[in-house]
Design a protein around this motif. Structure first.
Motif, PDB file in Angstrom:
ATOM      1  N   VAL A 126      -0.516   4.806  -4.559  1.00 47.64           N
ATOM      2  CA  VAL A 126      -1.882   4.635  -5.070  1.00 47.64           C
ATOM      3  C   VAL A 126      -1.891   3.482  -6.072  1.00 47.64           C
ATOM      4  O   VAL A 126      -1.046   3.433  -6.988  1.00 47.64           O
ATOM      5  CB  VAL A 126      -2.387   5.923  -5.750  1.00 47.64           C
ATOM      6  N   THR A 127      -2.848   2.554  -5.934  1.00 52.53           N
ATOM      7  CA  THR A 127      -2.965   1.412  -6.832  1.00 52.53           C
ATOM      8  C   THR A 127      -3.943   1.714  -7.957  1.00 52.53           C
ATOM      9  O   THR A 127      -5.099   2.068  -7.706  1.00 52.53           O
ATOM     10  CB  THR A 127      -3.433   0.158  -6.072  1.00 52.53           C
ATOM     11  N   TYR A 128      -3.482   1.582  -9.178  1.00 56.23           N
ATOM     12  CA  TYR A 128      -4.296   1.819 -10.366  1.00 56.23           C
ATOM     13  C   TYR A 128      -4.604   0.478 -11.038  1.00 56.23           C
ATOM     14  O   TYR A 128      -3.700  -0.334 -11.243  1.00 56.23           O
ATOM     15  CB  TYR A 128      -3.565   2.716 -11.365  1.00 56.23           C
TER      16      TYR A 128
ATOM     17  N   LEU B 224       7.825   2.599  -7.563  1.00 58.35           N
ATOM     18  CA  LEU B 224       6.773   2.636  -8.576  1.00 58.35           C
ATOM     19  C   LEU B 224       6.774   1.259  -9.226  1.00 58.35           C
ATOM     20  O   LEU B 224       7.784   0.845  -9.793  1.00 58.35           O
ATOM     21  CB  LEU B 224       7.071   3.745  -9.585  1.00 58.35           C
ATOM     22  N   THR B 225       5.670   0.534  -9.138  1.00 64.43           N
ATOM     23  CA  THR B 225       5.639  -0.844  -9.624  1.00 64.43           C
ATOM     24  C   THR B 225       4.565  -1.019 -10.688  1.00 64.43           C
ATOM     25  O   THR B 225       3.528  -0.344 -10.674  1.00 64.43           O
ATOM     26  CB  THR B 225       5.376  -1.840  -8.488  1.00 64.43           C
ATOM     27  N   ILE B 226       4.823  -1.933 -11.613  1.00 64.10           N
ATOM     28  CA  ILE B 226       3.845  -2.317 -12.640  1.00 64.10           C
ATOM     29  C   ILE B 226       3.820  -3.839 -12.673  1.00 64.10           C
ATOM     30  O   ILE B 226       4.859  -4.490 -12.867  1.00 64.10           O
ATOM     31  CB  ILE B 226       4.210  -1.754 -14.018  1.00 64.10           C
TER      32      ILE B 226
ATOM     33  N   PRO C 240      -8.096   4.561 -10.034  1.00 65.52           N
ATOM     34  CA  PRO C 240      -8.574   5.908 -10.359  1.00 65.52           C
ATOM     35  C   PRO C 240      -7.989   6.421 -11.661  1.00 65.52           C
ATOM     36  O   PRO C 240      -7.135   5.765 -12.255  1.00 65.52           O
ATOM     37  CB  PRO C 240      -8.107   6.730  -9.158  1.00 65.52           C
ATOM     38  N   GLU C 241      -8.424   7.581 -12.108  1.00 67.43           N
ATOM     39  CA  GLU C 241      -8.018   8.113 -13.399  1.00 67.43           C
ATOM     40  C   GLU C 241      -6.524   8.425 -13.429  1.00 67.43           C
ATOM     41  O   GLU C 241      -5.992   9.073 -12.535  1.00 67.43           O
ATOM     42  CB  GLU C 241      -8.815   9.383 -13.710  1.00 67.43           C
TER      43      GLU C 241
ATOM     44  N   ALA D 231      -0.832  -0.964 -11.401  1.00 61.27           N
ATOM     45  CA  ALA D 231       0.357  -0.138 -11.214  1.00 61.27           C
ATOM     46  C   ALA D 231       0.211   0.590  -9.893  1.00 61.27           C
ATOM     47  O   ALA D 231      -0.894   0.985  -9.508  1.00 61.27           O
ATOM     48  CB  ALA D 231       0.502   0.858 -12.362  1.00 61.27           C
ATOM     49  N   VAL D 232       1.321   0.761  -9.192  1.00 61.69           N
ATOM     50  CA  VAL D 232       1.327   1.489  -7.919  1.00 61.69           C
ATOM     51  C   VAL D 232       2.249   2.691  -8.087  1.00 61.69           C
ATOM     52  O   VAL D 232       3.443   2.537  -8.358  1.00 61.69           O
ATOM     53  CB  VAL D 232       1.796   0.603  -6.758  1.00 61.69           C
TER      54      VAL D 232
END
Length: 296
Positions: free
Chosen positions: A131-133, A182-184, A169-170, A126-127
């Motif tokens: 930030v990329t998670y 916002l992307t998933i 990251p958390e 997810a972005v």
């Protein structure tokens, strides 16, 4: 008698034509899912209550009196493979940023999980705010809209009411701070076939309101200066060489596809009305001839 039989046949033929045309026109108006279902981002702001609770609903404010400006990109699931859904143009209002949390941020999967028992969805990344998670553990695949046609499910990233996603990251339940996309991204497996490659109909882009809260007109805070309060010395004449301002065409939010749909609806309605009118005329003629025959 021959005339009566002739016009009786004409009436039956008109009825048969109408019976054929009307179901066809109704079929054209139905929305048919492309493939195995759809997926898109759903969200809700806790304590401020802007929300989009389903991919089939508009984003609303707390009282559901005002549509929230933003743009969603959902996808048609046509088989096994990777997909990306997107939401952009929305962030929590500045005056609520200090106390609001994201009560729900997830992916709704409107698919037939009962029929396809091996169907599985894995979130890849997810972005948010650039930030990329990545996911250390997969969020729970929760029942969403139980009893609907496809028994949709949802996978939540942010969830103060339950468990926040385990990411690097958390992940926190804090709101995102920009209107950036916002992307998933997720991968589907367990379906009978792979996704359609380079499918031009894979993405479903829907613009709500002005497309972004950044484009909304600012609210009047009562400090606007009226023209009467401006003195003559403050008024400046425009330079003769100044070029005219560009015309803003953003107000026209009707897409080409919407216009095409309107044309199709008008065309279908014309066929229906013409068919009904023709049938009425035939019936009137038959009645008149029968009445005339009885008199003679």
């Amino acid at each position: 008698m021959k005339l009566n039989k002739f016009f009786t046949g004409m009436c039956a033929a008109a009825f048969a034509i109408c019976s054929t045309i009307l179901p066809c026109a109704a079929d054209e108006a139905e929305t048919v899912l492309d493939g195995y279902g759809r997926a898109g981002i759903v969200w809700m702001v806790m304590d401020q209550w802007d929300h989009k609770n389903s991919i089939d609903l508009e984003p609303f404010d707390e009282m559901e009196t005002e549509v929230i400006s933003c743009t969603h990109t959902d996808v048609n699931i046509t088989g096994n493979g990777q997909y990306t859904v997107k939401m952009e143009g929305y962030k929590v209002p500045d005056d609520a940023m200090d106390f609001a949390l994201i009560g729900n941020l997830g992916v709704e999967l409107d698919m037939d999980f009962k029929t396809y028992e091996e169907l599985n969805v894995v979130l890849d990344e997810a972005v948010i705010d650039g930030v990329t998670y990545t996911f250390n553990e997969q969020p729970e695949l929760e029942v969403f809209g139980e009893g609907t046609f496809r028994d949709a499910k949802v996978m939540k990233l942010k969830n103060p009411y339950g468990k926040v996603a385990n990411t690097t990251p958390e992940m926190t339940n804090d709101p995102w701070t920009t209107t950036d996309p916002l992307t998933i991204t997720f991968t589907v497996s367990g379906l009978p076939e792979d996704k359609i490659a380079d499918n031009p109909d894979e993405e479903i882009v829907t613009v709500f309101g002005s497309g972004s809260v950044d484009n909304d007109a600012p609210e009047d805070d009562g400090t606007a200066v009226s023209s009467e309060e401006v003195s003559d010395s403050e008024v400046t004449e425009p330079a003769e060489s100044a070029e005219p301002a560009d015309t803003d065409v953003s107000a026209d939010t009707t897409s080409d596809s919407d216009k095409a749909d309107e044309k199709e609806d008008t065309s279908s309605n014309w066929i229906i009305y013409a068919c009904l009118a023709g049938g009425v005329v035939v019936v009137i003629i038959v009645i008149a001839i029968i009445a005339k025959g009885k008199k003679s």
